[in-house]
Design a protein around this motif. Structure first.
Motif: not given
Lengths: 275, 653
Positions: B201-203, B226, B228-231, B258, B260, B553, B596
């Motif tokens: 999980n890249g997030l 987590w 926050v970085s993306y988006p 899902q 956000y 993703l 993407r």
């Protein structure tokens, strides 16, 4: 004369013939195994791990001269691994998934034949597959120790429109959903849950006949559903061809090296390459 | 279209109030430095082709910037007193995100791990050969916009001494370290990284505290949430006393959910005693992060800053607005909007001398900068305006917005209508219905060049925030509603409302377009409605089975025991599975390097439409060197917009 001729060979060969009972087609199958069996230092009853692969050839006739030149075969036999080669009557990219499924079954029957002849160790079988043959082999994963797939085509629901020239109009279906679902169901990836063997994948990123997304599909599905099983994907970033023989020389060598090391690790106990 | 190629855009700015100095980056004029009081303005350059990221030193005597003179972008420093410029870094790879240390003696920056490795003879050839084969053994091997991630391509934190140019690498390993900030005493750095997380999980990122030296110690400050970085990245800030770090965090995503999650600001204590949430949702501010789809301002600037007193400033979305908020240090968790209304704020500079530079735009006004005085709580007149000539000509179109209740009474939808010149009841105009990507981003009161281009060509442009869009609360933002048909109903209802409220819109000549989720929805509408005359699908999701494995993703199939059932379900939710229902002309635009929404989807969509409708107009355009966005190159972008205009001209006139 015979001894001299033997010394000129790069491997030893045996043959058999198999018939696909569903289609009635006959296929010639050749076993290549290390040439030093029956000679000094190697017992005549030694059995070898074996790799199943296909070779596309017009007419489907076996040709030892071609096997002598086949670098995959020679790399493996020189490393102490036998190769069971099924000769396809046409290019691997022209066969259907159904035909590939039949061929995969025949290759295991051939392995049985060569086991009975005392050459192949059936508990150490790997496969080297391309295209839909790779997909077909996923169905038999529980009979394999490992697999190396070069340019695999494992999901026909993704190859439609991205390399395959199949048409819904020729399928007799009017619903694209039904058409794609059927393609997905008969694809090799449908059997992913039984694939518990290490897999090496090699694919050219710029391939337009069999897209890189096919290799990604198998790689991600393995990581997602069989996360404990080793899977390694080599992306050849500039290669366009489906067959490694048309790749840049250094990439061909890289492929052969990786393939050899993979099979030695997973088929030869101890992982040693023969000198 | 020639106006497009000369349209000026800003890419970052900084402000030093004590000297009233403003520096900004224009993509047409490079770095510009202006004394606001004296009015003198000049270009700052090291004679590179691409220059940017200007920042004043803490004492205001120097200005750093990046320039690609030489190999890759390197750090240069301009002495503002004597006018000399020195190159500070000389690495073999380009650098990014330079940041002055609090005492101005060092500069922190990001660069790949191999940035300091000189190349020997034959290295380039070997590197090219080795680089041709990428070994992939784990998730997270590619990212849109960045490409495939090479083993030594991870971004690390480095430090350079501004006096002697000595460089040292602070971090290492197969991880990225991002959004770094200095502690007030300059001995530590806070940043976000997935160093302690699996790649699946890249997030999932944590806030880390690192000693600001090579091989320095590293501490993980947070674990349960987590960073926050993306988006929408939020660079953390230290409290003025250096005892804590403030950053944006979201709750880890539960499997199957899902939507956000909301992003709130937390203060994490450096002594490990934990973190506390800084504010709670109320009627003035819903959450911290915002996804404005068309704010069109604030590039190269921050979303979070802290004042000398410790008050927190941040940008956030609320009911379609992009607002600047203040959270008082000694407050009771209430966030107050400082700038709000029918404009967008999407970037703020560092706070100095109780002043902060803010980046803003409006529907008919391209990006401009203003100075906000935190003491008097007043906003200055614009100190800098992009595309000033265009603004002076008065050719830009305004838009009107309105709200309406959804048919099922579940929510309200907010929408905008931009009318072209000379559009009236006697001369109705064709309409382009533009759907935003996401689904969580939202349209706002920002300047949209693309919409202006279409309006100038005689099309009305209408857009809305259907369910799934953020800034209107959790109920409206629900992810499910974006995909289960309700968002589609909202969009269809909006089109009817717009035609009803603006009689000059020709309801029989409406075309639909959108990118990413907007492209998905364009495809969905094309296969579920016969309302519209033409479609342009941009960088869209076409086959969810393809996205599962080939999108950066990546998805998961673990909720399904049977993979075949998973595949069947994914296909059922994919536009390509309904290609036979498309009945109006379809133009498909996609980037060659879109990681993407994979480019294969565009090929398959085109093939499926042609296969099922051999006589229906359909066209596919693949743009080179283009990721999951519209082309960056101005000529390619011009062609991109031309293709859309020509398509709608053909089928809507």
């Amino acid at each position: 004369m015979r001894k001299e001729a033997d010394n000129m060979e790069r491997a030893r060969y045996e043959r058999c013939c198999m018939e696909d009972k569903r289609t009635g087609k006959k296929y010639s199958i050749t076993l290549a195994y290390p040439k030093w069996r029956d000679t000094d230092g190697e017992a005549s009853d030694k059995t070898y791990p074996a790799v199943l692969l296909t070779e596309g050839r017009s007419g489907g006739e076996d040709n030892l001269h071609d096997l002598e030149k086949n670098r995959e075969v020679q790399t493996l036999t020189e490393s102490g691994i036998a190769v069971i080669c099924l000769w396809l009557p046409q290019n691997e990219w022209d066969i259907s998934q159904e035909e590939a499924d039949g061929i995969a079954g025949l290759m295991f029957r051939a392995a049985d034949v060569f086991r009975e002849r005392g050459i192949v160790d059936k508990s150490r079988i790997g496969v080297n597959g391309r295209g839909v043959i790779a997909g077909a082999m996923l169905k038999y994963a529980d009979r394999l120790r490992t697999a190396v797939f070069q340019t695999p085509k494992v999901n026909l629901a993704l190859s439609y429109g991205t390399g395959d020239r199949d048409s819904i109009r020729e399928s007799g279906k009017t619903s694209m959903l039904d058409f794609l679902t059927e393609r997905a169901e008969k694809s090799g990836i449908a059997h992913i849950d039984r694939v518990k063997i290490p897999i090496l994948l090699c694919h050219g990123y710029r391939n337009t006949q069999c897209r890189f997304s096919q290799a990604e599909q198998l790689f991600i599905a393995m990581k997602d559903r069989n996360g404990e099983v080793p899977v390694r994907l080599l992306m050849f970033s500039r290669e366009t061809a489906s067959e490694y023989e048309e790749w840049k020389l250094s990439n061909q060598e890289r492929y052969l090296r990786e393939m050899r090391d993979w099979y030695c690790r997973y088929l030869k106990d101890g992982g040693e390459k023969d000198a | 279209m020639h106006r497009l190629q000369s349209f000026e855009q800003f890419c970052g700015a900084d402000y030093y109030p004590e000297k009233d100095l403003l520096v900004w980056v224009s993509d047409k004029k490079g770095i510009q430095l202006k004394n606001l009081a004296a009015g003198e303005q000049r270009q700052v350059t090291a004679r590179g082709r691409a220059e940017g990221s200007p920042a004043f030193s803490p004492d205001g005597n120097r200005l750093l910037f990046l320039s690609d003179k030489g190999s890759g972008r390197q750090i240069f420093v301009l002495d503002l007193n004597n006018g000399t410029t020195r190159q500070i870094t000389h690495l073999f790879s380009g650098v990014a995100e330079p940041l002055w240390s609090p005492d101005g003696s060092r500069i922190l920056f990001s660069a790949p791990e191999e940035a300091q490795t000189p190349q020997q003879d034959g290295d380039r050839e070997r590197e090219e050969e080795d680089g041709e084969v990428l070994v992939i053994e784990d998730f997270g091997y590619k990212f849109d916009g960045r490409g495939f991630i090479r083993p030594r391509g991870h971004m690390h934190l480095w430090c350079v001494n501004t006096e002697d140019g000595r460089v040292e690498r602070i971090t290492s390993g197969p991880f990225d370290y991002r959004h770094a900030v200095w502690s007030p005493d300059g001995t530590q750095i806070a940043c976000v990284s997935g160093r302690y997380r699996s790649r699946e999980n890249g997030l999932a990122l944590d806030l880390l505290l690192i000693e600001a030296k090579a091989n320095g110690g590293m501490k993980r400050l947070t674990e349960d949430q987590w960073a926050v970085s993306y988006p929408n990245p939020i660079r953390p800030v230290f409290t003025p006393d250096g005892s804590a770090v403030i950053a944006g965090f979201l709750q880890p995503v539960k499997e199957g959910d899902q939507t956000y999650p909301d992003v709130y600001l937390y203060e994490a204590a450096l002594d490990g005693s934990g973190k506390k949430q800084l504010f709670f949702p109320d009627e003035k501010c819903f959450q911290c992060v915002q996804f404005p789809y068309n704010a069109s301002c604030g590039r190269g600037m921050e979303k979070l800053q802290i004042t000398e007193k410790g008050d927190v400033l941040f940008v956030a979305g609320w009911n379609g607005q992009c607002r600047l908020y203040r959270l008082k240090r000694d407050g009771n968790g209430k966030a107050f909007p400082l700038i709000f209304g029918k404009c967008s704020v999407n970037g703020i500079s560092s706070v100095r001398d109780k002043k902060v530079l803010v980046a803003m735009s409006e529907p008919a006004v391209p990006e401009y900068y203003c100075v906000y005085d935190l003491e008097t709580e007043t906003l200055s007149q614009p100190v800098c305006q992009s595309a000033a000539e265009l603004c002076r000509e008065g050719l830009l179109c305004r838009s009107e917005d309105f709200f309406f209740d959804t048919a099922d009474g579940d929510s309200r939808v907010h929408g905008w209508v931009m009318l072209p010149p000379k559009c009236g009841e006697k001369q109705k105009c064709p309409v382009i219905l533009y759907i935003h990507g996401g689904p969580h981003p939202f349209y706002t009161y920002g300047f949209t060049l693309e919409h202006q281009i279409y309006a100038a060509a005689g099309f009305a442009v209408i857009c809305c925030n259907p369910r799934g869009s953020s800034s209107y609360g959790r109920n409206h933002q629900c992810y499910e509603k974006a995909y289960d048909g309700r968002a589609c109903e909202d969009i269809l209802q909006f089109a009817e409302e717009a035609v009803k409220r603006f009689p000059c819109l020709d309801g029989e000549r409406i075309g639909v377009t959108g990118g990413s989720y907007g492209g998905y929805m364009t495809n969905y509408i094309a296969t579920h409605s016969h309302r519209f005359r033409a479609y342009v699908s941009q960088r869209s999701i076409v086959n969810e089975l393809l996205s599962y494995s080939s999108s950066d993703l990546q998805g998961s199939s673990r909720a399904y025991e049977d993979f075949t059932e998973f595949m069947a379900n994914k296909l059922k939710n994919s536009a390509v599975a309904y290609a036979e229902r498309v009945e109006a002309p379809m133009l498909i635009l996609h980037g060659e390097n879109d990681y993407r929404c994979p480019t294969d989807g565009a090929y398959q969509w085109y093939a499926a439409i042609r296969d099922t409708h051999p006589n229906l107009p359909a066209k596919l355009m693949i743009y080179p060197d283009t990721a999951h966005e519209q082309p960056e190159d101005p000529k390619l972008l011009g062609d991109y917009y031309t293709q859309i205009l020509v398509w709608f001209e053909e089928y809507l006139r």
